[in-house]
Every structure is written in C-alpha cells, then in structure tokens.
Motif scaffolding. Structure first.
Motif, PDB file in Angstrom:
ATOM      1  N   GLU A   2     -25.576  10.577  32.526  1.00 46.59           N
ATOM      2  CA  GLU A   2     -24.085  10.443  32.944  1.00 46.59           C
ATOM      3  C   GLU A   2     -24.362  10.527  34.603  1.00 46.59           C
ATOM      4  OE1 GLU A   2     -21.231  10.287  31.256  1.00 46.59           O
ATOM      5  OE2 GLU A   2     -22.633  10.026  29.460  1.00 46.59           O
ATOM      6  N   LEU A   3     -23.497   9.905  35.209  1.00 46.34           N
ATOM      7  CA  LEU A   3     -23.356   9.586  36.454  1.00 46.34           C
ATOM      8  C   LEU A   3     -22.133   9.920  37.045  1.00 46.34           C
ATOM      9  CD1 LEU A   3     -25.361   8.512  38.953  1.00 46.34           C
ATOM     10  CD2 LEU A   3     -24.448   6.078  38.267  1.00 46.34           C
ATOM     11  N   GLU A   4     -21.962  10.436  38.222  1.00 45.09           N
ATOM     12  CA  GLU A   4     -20.721  10.718  39.069  1.00 45.09           C
ATOM     13  C   GLU A   4     -20.848  11.234  40.297  1.00 45.09           C
ATOM     14  OE1 GLU A   4     -18.220  14.111  37.833  1.00 45.09           O
ATOM     15  OE2 GLU A   4     -20.270  14.933  36.635  1.00 45.09           O
ATOM     16  N   LEU A   5     -19.811  10.931  41.079  1.00 47.99           N
ATOM     17  CA  LEU A   5     -19.889  11.450  42.328  1.00 47.99           C
ATOM     18  C   LEU A   5     -19.284  12.932  42.733  1.00 47.99           C
ATOM     19  CD1 LEU A   5     -18.615   8.268  44.430  1.00 47.99           C
ATOM     20  CD2 LEU A   5     -20.937   9.394  44.717  1.00 47.99           C
ATOM     21  N   LYS A   6     -20.015  13.792  43.278  1.00 46.75           N
ATOM     22  CA  LYS A   6     -19.544  15.208  43.226  1.00 46.75           C
ATOM     23  C   LYS A   6     -19.761  15.654  44.897  1.00 46.75           C
ATOM     24  CE  LYS A   6     -21.168  17.452  39.219  1.00 46.75           C
ATOM     25  NZ  LYS A   6     -19.904  18.245  38.658  1.00 46.75           N
ATOM     26  N   PRO A   7     -18.577  16.151  45.215  1.00 42.15           N
ATOM     27  CA  PRO A   7     -18.322  16.818  46.838  1.00 42.15           C
ATOM     28  C   PRO A   7     -19.353  17.765  46.952  1.00 42.15           C
ATOM     29  CG  PRO A   7     -16.136  16.513  45.588  1.00 42.15           C
ATOM     30  CD  PRO A   7     -17.009  16.228  44.344  1.00 42.15           C
ATOM     31  N   CYS A  30     -21.786   9.434  51.597  1.00 44.74           N
ATOM     32  CA  CYS A  30     -22.519   9.694  50.446  1.00 44.74           C
ATOM     33  C   CYS A  30     -24.078   9.885  50.620  1.00 44.74           C
ATOM     34  CB  CYS A  30     -22.322   8.533  49.399  1.00 44.74           C
ATOM     35  SG  CYS A  30     -23.152   8.692  47.845  1.00 44.74           S
ATOM     36  N   LEU A  31     -24.517  10.890  49.982  1.00 46.92           N
ATOM     37  CA  LEU A  31     -26.051  11.420  50.089  1.00 46.92           C
ATOM     38  C   LEU A  31     -26.540  10.402  48.839  1.00 46.92           C
ATOM     39  CD1 LEU A  31     -25.919  14.985  50.613  1.00 46.92           C
ATOM     40  CD2 LEU A  31     -26.659  13.299  52.420  1.00 46.92           C
ATOM     41  N   VAL A  83     -22.395  13.903  46.818  1.00 40.84           N
ATOM     42  CA  VAL A  83     -23.907  13.475  46.230  1.00 40.84           C
ATOM     43  C   VAL A  83     -23.652  12.597  45.066  1.00 40.84           C
ATOM     44  CG1 VAL A  83     -24.990  15.464  47.264  1.00 40.84           C
ATOM     45  CG2 VAL A  83     -24.078  15.556  44.836  1.00 40.84           C
ATOM     46  N   ILE A  84     -24.600  11.716  44.667  1.00 36.39           N
ATOM     47  CA  ILE A  84     -24.433  11.038  43.419  1.00 36.39           C
ATOM     48  C   ILE A  84     -25.274  11.911  42.331  1.00 36.39           C
ATOM     49  CG2 ILE A  84     -25.437   8.958  42.221  1.00 36.39           C
ATOM     50  CD1 ILE A  84     -25.452   7.532  44.837  1.00 36.39           C
ATOM     51  N   TRP A  85     -24.483  12.179  41.589  1.00 35.49           N
ATOM     52  CA  TRP A  85     -24.950  13.183  40.693  1.00 35.49           C
ATOM     53  C   TRP A  85     -25.232  12.346  39.376  1.00 35.49           C
ATOM     54  CZ3 TRP A  85     -25.319  18.814  40.544  1.00 35.49           C
ATOM     55  CH2 TRP A  85     -25.453  19.563  39.410  1.00 35.49           C
ATOM     56  N   THR A 128     -18.814   1.238  45.496  1.00 34.99           N
ATOM     57  CA  THR A 128     -17.562   0.118  45.048  1.00 34.99           C
ATOM     58  C   THR A 128     -17.478   0.072  43.622  1.00 34.99           C
ATOM     59  OG1 THR A 128     -18.009  -1.126  47.056  1.00 34.99           O
ATOM     60  CG2 THR A 128     -16.563  -2.084  45.508  1.00 34.99           C
ATOM     61  N   PHE A 129     -18.607   0.018  42.916  1.00 35.92           N
ATOM     62  CA  PHE A 129     -18.490  -0.096  41.564  1.00 35.92           C
ATOM     63  C   PHE A 129     -17.920   1.336  40.997  1.00 35.92           C
ATOM     64  CE2 PHE A 129     -20.808  -4.216  41.654  1.00 35.92           C
ATOM     65  CZ  PHE A 129     -20.120  -4.827  40.785  1.00 35.92           C
ATOM     66  N   ASN A 130     -18.440   2.227  41.587  1.00 36.68           N
ATOM     67  CA  ASN A 130     -17.945   3.669  41.015  1.00 36.68           C
ATOM     68  C   ASN A 130     -16.260   3.901  41.084  1.00 36.68           C
ATOM     69  OD1 ASN A 130     -18.880   6.356  40.229  1.00 36.68           O
ATOM     70  ND2 ASN A 130     -17.549   6.840  41.876  1.00 36.68           N
TER      71      ASN A 130
END
Length: 620
Positions: free
Chosen positions: A6-11, A60-61, A173-175, A292-294
């Motif tokens: 699983e992939l998501e952006l997390k602050p 984004c890290l 970060v990209i989690w 962009t795709f995220n």
C-alpha cells in the motif's frame, strides 16, 4: 515487490505519534553535513515558494518503506531521512513542546544506546562510536543552519514541517507499507542494490496496483477478491510489456536522446501526466510524476467520486501505443527520429498530432518543423532548388559541426525515405550511442601528423592498405602503379622499423604518398559541404588524415563487418554520386560537386514530400 503493498502520502505531523523499529540489517546513521544542509535548504525554498500557493502545496520527501512489527513499524528503508528529521525536531523541541507536539519514537534492535542518545544529543560523547559521531555532526549542521536564519524563522520552519493537511503547505513522506508476507531482508537488499529503486516509475506502478482501487462497487468480499486479482494482473502484465518494449534501444532512441537503461517507462508516464492537475507541485521536484498521479488516483479526498483506475491506465497505454504506431510507420519514424535528434521534445510532437486534422496534416506539420530546425527557423514556403543550392553553397567546414551535422544527417534520412521499395531504416540508436565528426572526404594536405605516434600510425595505415586485397585489385593491371606502391611500402616499413624515427624522412614520404594517391592535392583546400561527410569519431581519428583510397578501404571493411556506417557516407566513399567512375581511387573537385548536387536533389525531393507523402523521387 508484492502487488498487495500500500502506498500513500503522509504529512510528517501524522508520524509524530508513531514508533519505528530499526532492525539489525540496517547500518547506522551516516548522513553528511552537506546532505543535512541540503534538506533544510529544500524545505526553506518550498516554504518561501508556498507563500504564494494554495494550501494543497507540499514538499515531498523520498519514500519511507515500512512493515508492521509488534504494534510498531519496522523501518525497511528511509532510516537516514527519518533520523535527520528527528534530529531537527530535537533541536526545535522547545517550540515543539509549546505546540503540544512530541517527536516520534525510534528504537534499535542492536544499537539501543542510539535511541537514548538521539533524545538528548551530547556533543561530548561524539567520539564514543561512529553512530554518535555522525549524529553529533548532523546536530551541529542543524545548529549552524538555523543560526544563519532570521531569529523568528524557527517558528515558520516548524509550521511548514508539521502542518497537517487541513492547514496545508506542509512536508510529507511517501509512505510505502509492504505486505506482512514480504521478506524484509530481501526487500532491503533489493532496494539498496538499486534493482528496484523507489523512483517515479515504481511508485506510480504501486499506485495503480493498489487493491483498494479495484472492484469498489462489489459488496461481497469473496466476489471482490478474484476481480481485484484479475484487474491487478492485467495492468501488471501490460506495464511489464511496455517496459520490455522500451528496453529495445532501437525504439528508445527513436523517442529519446537520454542514455539511460532503467526506468524508461517514466518517459511515457511523464507524457501521460501532462494534462493532469499538478498545481502546487514544484516542477523541480524529482517525484513530480508520482505526486501528480497520486493526486489523481487518491480522488483528492472525494470518496463519492471514485477514480476509474482502469480508464486512467488506458490513457497511459494509449500514449505508449501512439509512440509505437509512429515507430512502425516508416515515414513518421524518420521524421520524428530526426526531430528528436534536434532536441524537439516528444511532448511538442504530441501537440502537433492533436492539432492535425488528418494524417497528411500531421506529416506536413512535421516536415515544416524539420525544415525550420534544419535551416535556422526558415519557413518551408521559401523552398526552391535555387534557394537550396545557395544555402548549401554557404555551408563550409568553417560553419561548424553544430550547423553541418543536421544537414548531413537529414541527407541520410531523406535518402532512405526516397526509396519506397526498401524497409531500411536509419539506426538512430547507433547514431546516438556514438560520437560523430564532420570528416573531409578528400583530406587536407597541410594537416600532416605532427607527433611521432601519429606519424607512425599514419604510415602503418599506408602499409596496411598497400598490402591489402583492395589495393592489389584496384591496381593489378598497372605495373607502374604497383611499382610505385611497392617503393612506398618498402620505405615506410624501413622507417617504421628504424631505431630512430626520422621526421625529415617522414615528411618526404608523406609528400610521396600524397603525390601518388592525390596528384591534385596542392589545389586549394576543399571545405565545401560536397567534400564533407559524417564519420564516427573512432574511425575518423584512427585515419590520422589518411588519403582517400585508405579511407575508402576502411569504410568498405567496416561495411563488410556490418558495422554501422551512415548510408550517405558509404555512398560517397564508393563514389556512387560521382559521374566519373574511371578514377575510383581519387576524389577530385568534380566528385565534390556531384556529391553536393545529390544533396540538393535529395533534400529538395524530401521537402516536396518524397517518401513522406508516398511520392517517388521525380514523380508526383
């Protein structure tokens, strides 16, 4: 990696309550002062730019790869980044406390003291071990950086670093959470050996293969799982097929000038993302494609409007299929391949394709662009034989490679297209993977080799030529010619074998060779484009200004071995453009004129549509 990951952006703010476990297979903290400072500079640059952006903007890290571990998170990759953020938060812990926030927790399987040391970094203990040394050095880099800022900047910085998504303009970060069935040691090894780098391509693939993207309208869990698996498998197989196609150098160097061997699919993803919403994402961000795709696939938080992942994947596939269609069309292959060598982007060509109403319009727009790129922005309406004669007369060796190379390359492209009976194509991959010189067909007499090594190499080429079948067959009926060549060979061999290489003897022999093979060599140097051709640098520089028959023999030898020689280079040395064929071992002023005339005729036909709009040379 597993397609269940699983992939998501997390602050960063969302990580503050988490605990991370750093396993034994991870090395200690090793970031340098430069790396720490660059991270701080990047966040500051974002903070300043974001002041004029909407709240959706974020910095984004690089990815953090984690796996569930006894209620904590096992940190598979990203330890260096998270530790650096932790050191920054430690430096700013007083402000952190005022905000009612705390640092996330770090624990170590084998370096228990490191966790305690990070919570309260003591400079005096920096020499106790290598981990403490690097932690102290990073802390000092953070201190120095903040001391160089305005006194109140710490507050601005920590707000940017820790803002939640409601506030926005934050750091994320990209989690990347891997499945519990994954072998973490194998994942870590693959990542750090670079076999599966978490770059745009890998991250976008993970986005498209998230199981939650599929069968959202199926309520029954048992029925949903097979549908999810089937849809995931289809996209995965098509992704792999595209990657495999892009690994073919003939295809890759048709669309790109970049000499890369991995992650070529990013090229297609970049094209497909052009029309997507990227507002607030920095153009300089290395992960812009993924971000962009995220944004597209995360529904922008709108759960009532689920994204059709299959449809979005189809758009990427159609983008690739367009490239493949152009590659398979012989005329488009040569037009687009040439334009790419002239640094025209495929994105610009896509724009022309969308603007064109018919296939004819598209080809004609490409032809106009070729003309403009080749002739310094001129319009194709100025084309005439007289104009083209005048332009090519103006091109000389002094014009420079940057102006001559496009003309000579286009001569090759036009020559291949002019014959509809052949499937031969210009090898853009071979052309781009080598470097190319502008070579005099008839060499310049005054350019005598000036060093001993070059002089010896020049003589060795002469001896090798005279000893070859090429020389014997060419002169077998002329006793006088053979006698002169034998004399040259003996003198050259003696000089090469002499204990002391005599420069005066070389000069005399150099003049003798040129007098024999280039009797008109004392004429004015021919720098016209008719006496110029494309030749790969290795072959050209191995000549050391050899005379025409030696160059000719070398080209024939390369062609026999199926080594790539541009068609028009080969044709010139075989004198296919020359009207006088009784002097195959000489290149004279008339040969240059014939060669240049052939260029004019071929380019004129090309710009009139020969080979582009299915015309034949000389006929409508």
């Amino acid at each position: 990696m597993s397609e269940c990951n699983e992939l998501e952006l997390k602050p960063i703010n969302d990580l503050l309550e988490q605990s991370f476990f750093i396993p034994a297979y991870q090395r200690g903290y090793r970031w340098s002062k430069r790396q720490v400072t660059e991270l701080l500079d990047d966040i500051k640059e974002f903070q300043q730019q974001a002041e004029n952006s909407n709240k959706n903007a974020f910095y984004c890290l690089q990815p953090i790869v984690v796996k569930k571990h006894n209620g904590d998170w096992e940190l598979v990759d990203g330890q260096q980044r998270l530790t650096t953020i932790y050191i920054i938060l430690t430096y700013l812990k007083d402000i952190l406390a005022l905000l009612g926030k705390s640092r996330y927790q770090l624990s170590y399987e084998t370096r228990e003291e490191s966790a305690e040391f990070l919570r309260d970094i003591n400079d005096e203990r920096g020499e106790e071990n290598i981990d403490f040394f690097h932690i102290v050095r990073a802390k000092k880099a953070v201190e120095e950086w903040f001391k160089a800022q305005d006194g109140t900047y710490q507050i601005k910085f920590i707000q940017t670093l820790l803002n939640d998504d409601d506030t926005g303009k934050n750091v994320k970060v990209i989690w990347y959470q891997i499945d519990e069935s994954e072998n973490v040691t194998e994942v870590f090894t693959r990542l750090n050996m670079g076999k599966i780098p978490l770059v745009n391509a890998e991250l976008v693939k993970a986005l498209f293969l998230k199981s939650s993207n599929f069968a959202q309208d199926v309520d029954d869990t048992k029925s949903r799982k097979p549908i999810q698996d089937l849809q995931q498998l289809k996209i995965s197989q098509e992704w792999d097929a595209i990657e495999k196609r892009l690994q073919d150098d003939a295809f890759w160097y048709f669309i790109s000038n970049k000499s890369i061997t991995t992650n070529r699919i990013e090229f297609v993803l970049d094209l497909a993302s052009r029309e997507l919403d990227s507002e607030g994402i920095l153009d300089t961000d290395k992960l812009k494609i993924f971000l962009t795709f995220n944004r597209l696939l995360s529904n922008s938080g709108d759960k009532d409007k689920p994204v059709d992942v299959a449809r979005e994947w189809l758009k990427i596939k159609q983008c690739f299929m367009t490239l493949e269609e152009w590659y398979n069309d012989r005329a488009l292959f040569h037009l687009i391949g040439y334009l790419v060598t002239q640094k025209v982007s495929i994105a610009q060509i896509f724009d022309l394709h969308q603007e064109a109403h018919t296939k004819y319009d598209f080809r004609q727009s490409l032809l106009k662009l070729v003309f403009s790129k080749t002739f310094n922005g001129r319009e194709i309406d100025t084309l005439s034989q007289e104009w083209l004669d005048e332009r090519l007369n103006a091109f000389t060796y002094e014009s420079g490679a940057h102006r001559l190379r496009p003309i000579l390359l286009l001569f090759n492209v036009a020559s291949l297209l002019a014959n509809p009976a052949t499937n031969a194509r210009f090898q853009f991959d071979k052309y781009k993977l080598d470097s190319w010189d502008i070579e005099h067909i008839r060499s310049v007499a005054s350019d005598m080799p000036n060093s001993k090594d070059k002089q010896k190499a020049w003589l060795e080429n002469v001896v090798a030529y005279i000893s070859s079948d090429e020389s014997i067959e060419a002169e077998e009926s002329d006793v006088d010619e053979n006698s002169e060549e034998l004399s040259i060979k003996l003198e050259a061999t003696e000089l090469l074998q002499a204990t002391n290489f005599n420069n005066d003897q070389f000069e005399a022999l150099y003049d003798k060779v040129r007098a024999h093979y280039d009797p008109d060599g004392n004429e004015e140097v021919d720098n016209t484009i008719g006496n110029l051709t494309l030749l790969d640098s290795r072959t050209n520089r191995s000549y050391q200004n050899a005379v025409f028959p030696i160059k000719r023999a070398r080209i024939i030898a390369l062609d026999k071995k199926a080594t790539f020689v541009p068609l028009c280079t080969k044709n010139a040395f075989l004198k296919y453009y020359s009207k006088q064929v009784d002097k195959m071992l000489y290149w004279e002023a008339k040969d240059s004129e014939d060669h240049q005339r052939a260029m004019v005729e071929m380019l004129l036909g090309f710009f009139q549509g020969v080979g582009v709009h299915q015309k034949e040379l000389g006929h409508e």
